[in-house]
Design a protein around this motif. Structure first.
Motif, PDB file in Angstrom:
ATOM      1  N   ASN A 170       0.897  -0.778  -0.122  1.00  0.00           N
ATOM      2  CA  ASN A 170       0.230  -0.218   0.345  1.00  0.00           C
ATOM      3  C   ASN A 170       0.693   1.285   0.077  1.00  0.00           C
ATOM      4  OD1 ASN A 170      -2.235  -0.774   0.353  1.00  0.00           O
ATOM      5  ND2 ASN A 170      -2.667  -0.740   2.248  1.00  0.00           N
ATOM      6  N   LYS A 177       2.369   1.589  -3.642  1.00  0.00           N
ATOM      7  CA  LYS A 177       1.257   2.397  -4.280  1.00  0.00           C
ATOM      8  C   LYS A 177       0.660   3.820  -4.327  1.00  0.00           C
ATOM      9  CE  LYS A 177      -0.629  -2.233  -5.929  1.00  0.00           C
ATOM     10  NZ  LYS A 177       0.330  -2.505  -5.178  1.00  0.00           N
ATOM     11  N   ASN A 178       1.292   4.515  -2.615  1.00  0.00           N
ATOM     12  CA  ASN A 178       0.750   5.643  -2.761  1.00  0.00           C
ATOM     13  C   ASN A 178       1.939   7.287  -2.898  1.00  0.00           C
ATOM     14  OD1 ASN A 178      -1.697   5.575  -1.617  1.00  0.00           O
ATOM     15  ND2 ASN A 178      -1.079   4.277  -1.135  1.00  0.00           N
ATOM     16  N   HIS A 186       9.821  -2.315  -8.452  1.00  0.00           N
ATOM     17  CA  HIS A 186       8.590  -1.053  -7.366  1.00  0.00           C
ATOM     18  C   HIS A 186       9.565  -0.056  -6.941  1.00  0.00           C
ATOM     19  CE1 HIS A 186       6.571  -3.925  -5.354  1.00  0.00           C
ATOM     20  NE2 HIS A 186       7.084  -4.506  -4.784  1.00  0.00           N
ATOM     21  N   ASP A 194       1.604   5.215 -13.316  1.00  0.00           N
ATOM     22  CA  ASP A 194       0.527   4.833 -12.491  1.00  0.00           C
ATOM     23  C   ASP A 194       0.329   3.544 -13.330  1.00  0.00           C
ATOM     24  OD1 ASP A 194      -2.370   3.678 -13.297  1.00  0.00           O
ATOM     25  OD2 ASP A 194      -3.001   5.395 -14.396  1.00  0.00           O
ATOM     26  N   GLU A 195       0.090   2.268 -12.259  1.00  0.00           N
ATOM     27  CA  GLU A 195       0.312   0.662 -12.030  1.00  0.00           C
ATOM     28  C   GLU A 195      -0.947   0.275 -13.131  1.00  0.00           C
ATOM     29  OE1 GLU A 195      -0.510  -1.782  -8.749  1.00  0.00           O
ATOM     30  OE2 GLU A 195       1.730  -2.633  -9.298  1.00  0.00           O
ATOM     31  N   ILE A 196      -2.248   1.015 -13.245  1.00  0.00           N
ATOM     32  CA  ILE A 196      -3.406   0.451 -13.834  1.00  0.00           C
ATOM     33  C   ILE A 196      -3.212   0.366 -15.329  1.00  0.00           C
ATOM     34  CG2 ILE A 196      -6.193   0.661 -14.207  1.00  0.00           C
ATOM     35  CD1 ILE A 196      -5.894   0.644 -11.409  1.00  0.00           C
ATOM     36  N   ALA A 197      -2.186   1.797 -15.551  1.00  0.00           N
ATOM     37  CA  ALA A 197      -2.234   1.538 -17.019  1.00  0.00           C
ATOM     38  C   ALA A 197      -1.369   0.985 -17.290  1.00  0.00           C
ATOM     39  CB  ALA A 197      -1.795   3.475 -17.258  1.00  0.00           C
ATOM     40  N   THR A 213      -0.673  -2.037 -16.067  1.00  0.00           N
ATOM     41  CA  THR A 213      -1.250  -3.113 -16.430  1.00  0.00           C
ATOM     42  C   THR A 213      -1.802  -3.609 -17.609  1.00  0.00           C
ATOM     43  OG1 THR A 213      -1.562  -3.678 -13.821  1.00  0.00           O
ATOM     44  CG2 THR A 213      -2.749  -4.900 -15.386  1.00  0.00           C
ATOM     45  N   LEU A 214      -2.866  -2.131 -17.992  1.00  0.00           N
ATOM     46  CA  LEU A 214      -3.977  -2.999 -19.068  1.00  0.00           C
ATOM     47  C   LEU A 214      -2.835  -2.739 -20.720  1.00  0.00           C
ATOM     48  CD1 LEU A 214      -6.526   0.077 -17.838  1.00  0.00           C
ATOM     49  CD2 LEU A 214      -6.290  -2.383 -18.005  1.00  0.00           C
ATOM     50  N   HIS A 221      -1.340  -5.268 -20.993  1.00  0.00           N
ATOM     51  CA  HIS A 221      -1.301  -5.995 -20.931  1.00  0.00           C
ATOM     52  C   HIS A 221      -2.704  -6.845 -21.706  1.00  0.00           C
ATOM     53  CE1 HIS A 221       2.734  -6.664 -19.887  1.00  0.00           C
ATOM     54  NE2 HIS A 221       2.871  -6.197 -18.571  1.00  0.00           N
ATOM     55  N   GLN A 222      -3.483  -6.279 -21.554  1.00  0.00           N
ATOM     56  CA  GLN A 222      -5.048  -6.540 -22.037  1.00  0.00           C
ATOM     57  C   GLN A 222      -5.482  -7.445 -22.569  1.00  0.00           C
ATOM     58  OE1 GLN A 222      -7.200  -3.330 -21.521  1.00  0.00           O
ATOM     59  NE2 GLN A 222      -9.160  -4.314 -22.390  1.00  0.00           N
ATOM     60  N   ILE A 246      -4.998 -10.619 -20.486  1.00  0.00           N
ATOM     61  CA  ILE A 246      -5.950 -10.720 -19.925  1.00  0.00           C
ATOM     62  C   ILE A 246      -7.387 -11.363 -20.979  1.00  0.00           C
ATOM     63  CG2 ILE A 246      -7.330  -9.757 -18.193  1.00  0.00           C
ATOM     64  CD1 ILE A 246      -5.730  -6.951 -18.102  1.00  0.00           C
TER      65      ILE A 246
END
Ligand code: SF4
Lengths: 452, 194
Positions: free
Chosen positions: B110, B113-114, B165, B174-177, B179-180, B182-183, B186
């Motif tokens: 956590n 991530k911040n 890290h 931005d971690e979500i960006a 990850t995406l 790898h769309q 998924i």
């Protein structure tokens, strides 16, 4: 023949979406449970970045952490109210099923998952609550996540995770009569310490574990967190399969049979190797009571608080005793009780209430004691009422409440005034400040104290 | 998330083990629906009495620690509930670096991530700084790129941090960006498995 594997390795390998040497794996998440406290900022993040919820159908929401457990309509705190309205709005906007405060499926998130059959062996399950480990009882890999991760799962249905080390906690032999799952897990934590599971996923094995019912297994896995582990699980067997038959989200007929076969095959293979193994003999375990400010500070109910001249971390023990208003070498049975709370995701399922009711029956709560029972879900409450359990509690002088986390977190109105002793029957968590400041809390399994 | 490559700051020492997330931010302050504004509630029960008055026996309230941005703590920092409000409160209060002998898993993640740097150092290495910071103002410089901490006497201590890290912290990604990106994988996974 393939190399024997633990259930943890099997589930992990099956969920890898992307793997790169030296980096965490991208894992697929099969079930994401959501509640009102740790999700608002995650949805806000999605909205800010113009993202969608990838799989609303694999997401399930409920309200539990700060719902009132009596007079549902009266939410005294406007901010609590706002949090619940926010969840409602978010679920509507993103098409997520929600069991709100008045819904018959409402309850503590870790109680309703199994009850509805959403929790199944082999699944990866996450929720923004550390006690998500509860679902491991079914042979699922289940762990708590933070709000950024909630947002990540909402957006991608995946999580970056480092492959955990595996820890086998083997419980040989048989538990004595009157010794419960809660006593066992407290005894394990007392024996190996509150940090022994850090960095590991625990698998509980051995005869004493096999003999436990599903609800007892949930109590054990729930408290893996108190042992420092992020997740704890138990290989599925016939007890698991039997429990899941007929649950709402579990398929029926042939499809069930195929699924059940897959579940059985998930169990850890004979000869699989763990990174670490510890063993405990079930016969050693006595009913436990915590006297201090962390769950490792516990002794058998027949025992007494520590002798300061004989402990290792004297300062910690001294601070905990002072906080709890106790002396060293004080017999556990001499502790005075002001409040009793039966509830929380550790022990608020039907069998827990049945056991407690059996002991309470025909007795009376001491006049100076306030005692409340908070069933883990609406359905547990209904079932208990059908069996007349509520009457037993009420006649004994308990308050009979609606489902929620209640005093466990004390975010709703179920708070205790300072400087009193609380007896938490059948629940876990207790750290300095966890409830209210200066509330003294003992977590116990037994009722001897109440009866003095 | 704000990128962070190097950070120089005043140290605040808190020599206790097992500081849990409920001590970092008590549960009654979890009701907000924003990420900001939690700093005022940091270590609330230690900083304030029941009437909301500052407790001066708690050292964070001492003026010499005003503007501290590096926290030194004991073992198992951030254990207990998974609330991300804990790193939000620390960050909002002004802490960018936390140094401890060990961290609870969920908290460690956590924090990263911040944009907070969690640094694990052996107690023996920490002790001296802990001791100094308890007695006087201590400033440390954390060089994330080269993975060391240096004090005013030029004493240098290297630390470990997983490279992925480090990369994210340094770039503020931005971690979500990420990850995406790898769309497709998924999608493929879902096709075969779900
Ligand atoms: S009962 Fe307590 S531990 Fe369980 S989900 Fe609710 S707040 Fe968390």
């Amino acid at each position: 023949m393939n190399k024997p594997k633990t259930i943890i390795q099997k589930i992990w390998d099956k969920h890898i979406v992307h793997h790169e040497e030296g980096k965490p794996d991208l894992l697929y998440i099969d079930l994401h449970l959501v509640h009102e406290v740790t999700s608002p900022q995650a949805f806000e993040g999605l909205r800010m970045n113009n993202r969608k919820v990838r799989r609303p159908d694999l997401t399930y929401a409920t309200m539990d952490h700060n719902v009132p457990t009596k007079n549902r309509e009266v939410i005294k705190d406007p901010i609590s109210q706002k949090q619940m309205e926010t969840l409602q709005k978010n679920c509507e906007e993103y098409g997520i099923t929600l069991a709100d405060m008045y819904h018959p499926d409402q309850g503590i998130v870790h109680v309703i998952g199994p009850q509805l059959g959403l929790t199944q062996p082999g699944k990866t399950i996450v929720c923004g609550d550390s006690h998500t480990s509860t679902h491991g009882a079914f042979g699922a890999l289940a762990f708590g996540i933070g709000t950024s991760e909630v947002e990540h799962v909402l957006a991608s249905q995946t999580l970056w995770q480092e492959r955990p080390k595996t820890l086998n906690v083997q419980v040989d032999g048989e538990l004595g009569s009157g010794v419960t799952a809660k006593d066992l897990i407290l005894a394990i934590i007392a024996k190996f310490g509150v940090r022994f599971g850090t960095g590991y996923v625990i698998e509980y094995t051995g005869k004493a574990i096999r003999n436990l019912s599903m609800e007892e297994r949930m109590t054990i896995c729930n408290m893996s967190i108190e042992a420092g582990a992020r997740a704890g699980l138990i290989s599925p067997d016939e007890t698991t399969v039997d429990y899941l038959i007929g649950k709402r989200y579990v398929p029926i007929g042939e499809e069930f049979e195929t699924l059940a076969e897959e579940w059985r095959a998930l169990a850890t293979d004979e000869g699989a190797v763990y990174d670490k193994t510890v063993t405990i003999q079930a016969e050693e375990v006595e009913p436990q009571v915590t006297w201090g400010t962390n769950p490792g500070m516990c002794v058998p109910v027949s025992g007494m608080t520590p002798d300061l001249s004989k402990v290792d971390q004297k300062e910690d023990v001294e601070r905990a005793l002072a906080y709890m208003g106790l002396n060293e070498k004080q017999p556990i049975t001499s502790i005075e009780i002001d409040h009793v709370f039966i509830g929380s995701c550790t022990n608020s399922r039907l069998s827990d209430l049945q056991k407690a009711a059996f002991i309470v029956k025909g007795k009376e709560v001491n006049k100076n004691v306030r005692a409340i029972v908070v069933p883990g879900s609406f359905s547990v409450k209904m079932q208990a009422e059908k069996e007349g359990i509520d009457t037993i509690f009420k006649e004994a002088g308990f308050e009979w409440r609606d489902a929620g986390c209640s005093m466990c977190l004390a975010m709703n109105d179920d708070v205790v005034p300072p400087e009193v002793g609380v007896l938490l029957l059948q629940i876990e968590i207790l750290k300095e400040g966890k409830e209210m400041e200066h509330v003294h809390i003992w977590l116990v399994q037994r009722w001897q104290l109440l009866q003095q | 998330m704000e990128p962070i490559q190097k950070h120089q700051g005043l140290v605040y020492p808190i020599n206790r083990a097992n500081i849990d997330t409920d001590q970092i931010i008590p549960k009654q302050f979890l009701k907000r629906i924003e990420r900001k504004g939690f700093g005022q509630f940091l270590f609330y029960h230690w900083r304030f009495d029941d009437q909301g008055n500052k407790k001066f026996d708690f050292s964070l309230n001492h003026s010499i620690y005003n503007n501290a941005s590096i926290l030194l703590a004991g073992e198992n920092f951030g254990c207990g509930s998974s609330r991300e409000h804990a790193p939000w409160a620390l960050l909002d209060y002004g802490f960018r670096v936390i140094i401890a002998p060990s961290f609870a898993d969920i908290f460690y993640n956590n924090a990263l991530k911040n944009g907070i740097i969690p640094i694990q150092l052996k107690m023996a290495q920490l002790d001296q700084w802990m001791d100094q910071a308890e007695r006087k103002k201590l400033t440390l410089t954390v060089d994330l790129v080269n993975q060391y901490i240096i004090d005013e006497d030029q004493q240098k201590v290297y630390f470990d941090i997983p490279s992925y890290h480090k990369e994210k912290l340094i770039n503020g990604w931005d971690e979500i960006a990420l990850t995406l990106q790898h769309q497709e994988k998924i999608d493929a996974y879902e096709k075969n498995n779900v």
